[in-house]
Motif scaffolding. Structure first.
Motif, PDB file in Angstrom:
ATOM      1  N   LEU A  86       6.907   2.323  -7.709  1.00 10.41           N
ATOM      2  CA  LEU A  86       6.417   3.875  -7.604  1.00 10.41           C
ATOM      3  C   LEU A  86       5.531   4.158  -6.736  1.00 10.41           C
ATOM      4  N   ILE A  87       5.050   3.023  -5.759  1.00  4.04           N
ATOM      5  CA  ILE A  87       4.298   3.393  -4.548  1.00  4.04           C
ATOM      6  C   ILE A  87       5.178   3.797  -3.329  1.00  4.04           C
ATOM      7  N   LEU A  88       6.348   3.157  -3.209  1.00  8.95           N
ATOM      8  CA  LEU A  88       7.417   3.634  -2.499  1.00  8.95           C
ATOM      9  C   LEU A  88       7.866   4.917  -2.584  1.00  8.95           C
ATOM     10  N   LEU A  89       8.167   5.177  -3.896  1.00  4.64           N
ATOM     11  CA  LEU A  89       8.443   6.637  -4.508  1.00  4.64           C
ATOM     12  C   LEU A  89       7.382   7.674  -3.809  1.00  4.64           C
ATOM     13  N   THR A  90       6.218   7.491  -4.413  1.00  6.43           N
ATOM     14  CA  THR A  90       5.354   8.318  -4.180  1.00  6.43           C
ATOM     15  C   THR A  90       5.112   8.639  -2.727  1.00  6.43           C
ATOM     16  N   SER A  91       4.835   7.486  -2.014  1.00  2.13           N
ATOM     17  CA  SER A  91       4.585   7.465  -0.689  1.00  2.13           C
ATOM     18  C   SER A  91       5.770   8.391   0.115  1.00  2.13           C
ATOM     19  N   MET A  92       6.784   8.247  -0.299  1.00  3.83           N
ATOM     20  CA  MET A  92       8.253   9.061   0.408  1.00  3.83           C
ATOM     21  C   MET A  92       8.166  10.349   0.171  1.00  3.83           C
ATOM     22  N   TYR A 113      -5.514  12.135   0.948  1.00  5.59           N
ATOM     23  CA  TYR A 113      -6.222  10.909   1.805  1.00  5.59           C
ATOM     24  C   TYR A 113      -7.324  10.657   1.161  1.00  5.59           C
ATOM     25  N   LEU A 114      -8.197  11.315   0.552  1.00  4.15           N
ATOM     26  CA  LEU A 114      -9.401  11.023  -0.075  1.00  4.15           C
ATOM     27  C   LEU A 114      -9.285   9.726  -0.828  1.00  4.15           C
ATOM     28  N   PRO A 115      -8.335   9.589  -1.939  1.00  8.22           N
ATOM     29  CA  PRO A 115      -8.273   8.549  -2.630  1.00  8.22           C
ATOM     30  C   PRO A 115      -8.394   6.933  -1.790  1.00  8.22           C
ATOM     31  N   VAL A 116      -7.624   7.212  -0.866  1.00  8.15           N
ATOM     32  CA  VAL A 116      -7.701   6.007   0.189  1.00  8.15           C
ATOM     33  C   VAL A 116      -9.032   5.312   0.766  1.00  8.15           C
ATOM     34  N   ILE A 117      -9.681   6.443   1.071  1.00 12.92           N
ATOM     35  CA  ILE A 117     -11.112   6.419   1.565  1.00 12.92           C
ATOM     36  C   ILE A 117     -12.223   6.000   0.483  1.00 12.92           C
ATOM     37  N   SER A 118     -11.944   6.304  -0.895  1.00 13.48           N
ATOM     38  CA  SER A 118     -12.755   6.056  -1.873  1.00 13.48           C
ATOM     39  C   SER A 118     -12.670   4.477  -2.016  1.00 13.48           C
ATOM     40  N   SER A 119     -13.940   4.004  -2.678  1.00 10.67           N
ATOM     41  CA  SER A 119     -14.008   2.550  -2.917  1.00 10.67           C
ATOM     42  C   SER A 119     -13.274   2.449  -4.139  1.00 10.67           C
ATOM     43  N   ALA A 166      -3.705   3.390 -11.441  1.00 12.12           N
ATOM     44  CA  ALA A 166      -4.841   3.880 -10.460  1.00 12.12           C
ATOM     45  C   ALA A 166      -4.470   3.197  -9.203  1.00 12.12           C
ATOM     46  N   ALA A 167      -3.884   2.118  -9.083  1.00 11.77           N
ATOM     47  CA  ALA A 167      -3.678   1.724  -7.757  1.00 11.77           C
ATOM     48  C   ALA A 167      -2.690   2.453  -6.921  1.00 11.77           C
ATOM     49  N   VAL A 168      -1.592   2.979  -7.678  1.00 12.80           N
ATOM     50  CA  VAL A 168      -0.768   3.940  -6.869  1.00 12.80           C
ATOM     51  C   VAL A 168      -1.580   5.158  -6.650  1.00 12.80           C
ATOM     52  N   TRP A 169      -2.265   5.509  -7.179  1.00 12.85           N
ATOM     53  CA  TRP A 169      -2.977   6.820  -6.941  1.00 12.85           C
ATOM     54  C   TRP A 169      -3.753   6.769  -5.633  1.00 12.85           C
ATOM     55  N   LYS A 170      -4.412   5.506  -5.552  1.00  7.28           N
ATOM     56  CA  LYS A 170      -5.530   5.246  -4.518  1.00  7.28           C
ATOM     57  C   LYS A 170      -4.725   4.867  -3.225  1.00  7.28           C
ATOM     58  N   ASP A 171      -3.458   4.176  -3.457  1.00  8.73           N
ATOM     59  CA  ASP A 171      -2.841   3.757  -2.199  1.00  8.73           C
ATOM     60  C   ASP A 171      -1.692   4.878  -1.535  1.00  8.73           C
ATOM     61  N   THR A 172      -1.494   5.800  -2.279  1.00 10.73           N
ATOM     62  CA  THR A 172      -0.138   6.500  -2.048  1.00 10.73           C
ATOM     63  C   THR A 172      -0.469   7.133  -0.508  1.00 10.73           C
ATOM     64  N   GLY A 173      -1.563   7.679  -0.281  1.00 14.26           N
ATOM     65  CA  GLY A 173      -2.055   8.393   0.934  1.00 14.26           C
ATOM     66  C   GLY A 173      -2.015   7.511   2.219  1.00 14.26           C
ATOM     67  N   TYR A 174      -2.051   6.228   2.050  1.00 18.03           N
ATOM     68  CA  TYR A 174      -2.187   5.442   3.188  1.00 18.03           C
ATOM     69  C   TYR A 174      -0.776   5.044   3.696  1.00 18.03           C
ATOM     70  N   ASN A 224       3.158  -5.026   0.404  1.00 20.33           N
ATOM     71  CA  ASN A 224       2.838  -4.769  -0.944  1.00 20.33           C
ATOM     72  C   ASN A 224       3.087  -5.830  -1.659  1.00 20.33           C
ATOM     73  N   VAL A 225       4.157  -6.826  -1.378  1.00 14.10           N
ATOM     74  CA  VAL A 225       4.296  -7.892  -2.372  1.00 14.10           C
ATOM     75  C   VAL A 225       3.238  -8.893  -1.888  1.00 14.10           C
ATOM     76  N   ILE A 226       2.995  -9.072  -0.742  1.00 15.14           N
ATOM     77  CA  ILE A 226       1.710  -9.957  -0.254  1.00 15.14           C
ATOM     78  C   ILE A 226       0.624  -9.432  -0.987  1.00 15.14           C
ATOM     79  N   ALA A 227       0.031  -8.210  -0.893  1.00 14.57           N
ATOM     80  CA  ALA A 227      -1.143  -7.721  -1.462  1.00 14.57           C
ATOM     81  C   ALA A 227      -1.126  -7.710  -3.039  1.00 14.57           C
ATOM     82  N   GLY A 228       0.174  -7.478  -3.663  1.00 12.57           N
ATOM     83  CA  GLY A 228       0.321  -7.647  -4.942  1.00 12.57           C
ATOM     84  C   GLY A 228      -0.037  -8.947  -5.417  1.00 12.57           C
ATOM     85  N   PHE A 229       0.256  -9.972  -5.067  1.00 15.04           N
ATOM     86  CA  PHE A 229       0.287 -11.289  -5.429  1.00 15.04           C
ATOM     87  C   PHE A 229      -1.409 -11.632  -5.300  1.00 15.04           C
TER      88      PHE A 229
END
Length: 297
Positions: A86-92, A113-119, A166-174, A224-229
């Motif tokens: 999902l993150i690769l698809l939405t980011s692309m 990009y707003l979700p990326v800088i949101s806590s 929620a994670a995909v929504w937040k991380d996609t912009g980055y 993302n694999v490292i971050a996912g673990f």
């Protein structure tokens, strides 16, 4: 500024490198060493130092005998199987859109990009509301088309997909910006030659874009694999490992054992096991890299 003489150059070099070296030692190497030592001890920071006991590999043995060990890593894999595609698809998709010229492009950049800088606290509160079983907007939208939505955060099956959304929504912009930089680096003459040969846009994307950005995709995959673990904030804030342990992951267990039960040695042992698993996963990815990643000569 001119620095003359070998001695003065060496002194200047040490002065300039000192902050980085000190930070590396104090905030990286020393904690790693201390965690390795702590993993061999029974240590409670609330008890006197005299109560610290050397237990050898007992913490590791206890963790490997933990009945939920397998489930923790299955939960991580469940998260990764959903999150990474999902993150690769939405980011692309975002990157391709940003690589085009259209009206209000600057406003769009700011908004996506707003979700990326949101806590994560703010993001979790928003998504807990969106995923509410009765009054959440997602279930209301599903109900409008005749689908009864689940009680996302209280359902063992749907809790992890809710966290992933929620994670995909937040991380996609980055990650979209990283892919956008890769798209910008592709020589436009490749596309011109493909158009002359009659290639469709889909063929241009699959035969030119994807192969040429595959090194960047590989980078995002490894990261993302490292971050996912190591996923923690989203799960801890949204589900706290529930319901009934359905979203319990290793880092959440490290946190609980270290800062709730004060079993620092046991928590350190879990961290080292997790680090070893991440190392194996990363090595496997680099082993498979040559099979699909294309580096332009």
């Amino acid at each position: 500024m001119y620095i003359g003489g070998v001695r003065q150059k060496r002194v200047a070099l040490m002065v300039f490198l000192a902050p980085a070296v000190i930070s590396l030692v104090v905030f990286f190497l020393f904690p790693i060493l201390m965690s390795a030592v702590l993993s061999l001890l029974e240590y409670d920071p609330l008890r006197p130092a005299a109560d610290i006991t050397f237990v050898g590999l007992a913490n590791y043995k206890e963790y490997f005998q933990y009945q939920d060990l397998k489930d923790q890593y299955l939960h991580v894999l469940y998260y990764l199987v959903m999150y990474i595609p999902l993150i690769l698809l939405t980011s692309m998709i975002q990157a391709v859109l940003l690589n085009r010229v259209f009206a209000a492009k600057t406003l769009y950049k700011v908004l996506f990009y707003l979700p990326v800088i949101s806590s994560w606290v703010a993001v979790a509160l928003i998504w807990r509301w969106l995923l509410h079983g009765e009054s959440g907007l997602i279930n209301i939208a599903l109900g409008a088309i005749g689908i009864k939505g689940p009680s996302w955060m209280h359902n063992k099956i749907w809790a992890m997909p809710g966290v992933v959304m929620a994670a995909v929504w937040k991380d996609t912009g980055y990650y979209a910006l990283i892919l956008l930089a890769a798209l910008k680096s592709i020589d436009a003459t490749y596309y011109e030659a493909a158009r002359i040969d009659g290639a469709s846009r889909l063929q241009q994307f699959s035969r030119i874009t994807v192969p040429l950005v595959s090194p960047t995709i590989f980078l995002l995959l490894v990261v993302n694999v490292i971050a996912g673990f190591q996923v923690f904030e989203s799960i801890y804030i949204m589900t706290e490992g529930g319901p009934a342990g359905a979203t319990r992951v290793p880092v959440e267990q490290i946190y609980r054992n270290a800062f709730t039960y004060y079993k620092m040695g046991y928590a350190s042992a879990i961290a080292w096991v997790l680090g070893f698993v991440i190392l194996i996963a990363t090595v496997i990815q680099f082993r498979l890299e040559k099979k699909w990643v294309n580096y332009e000569n």
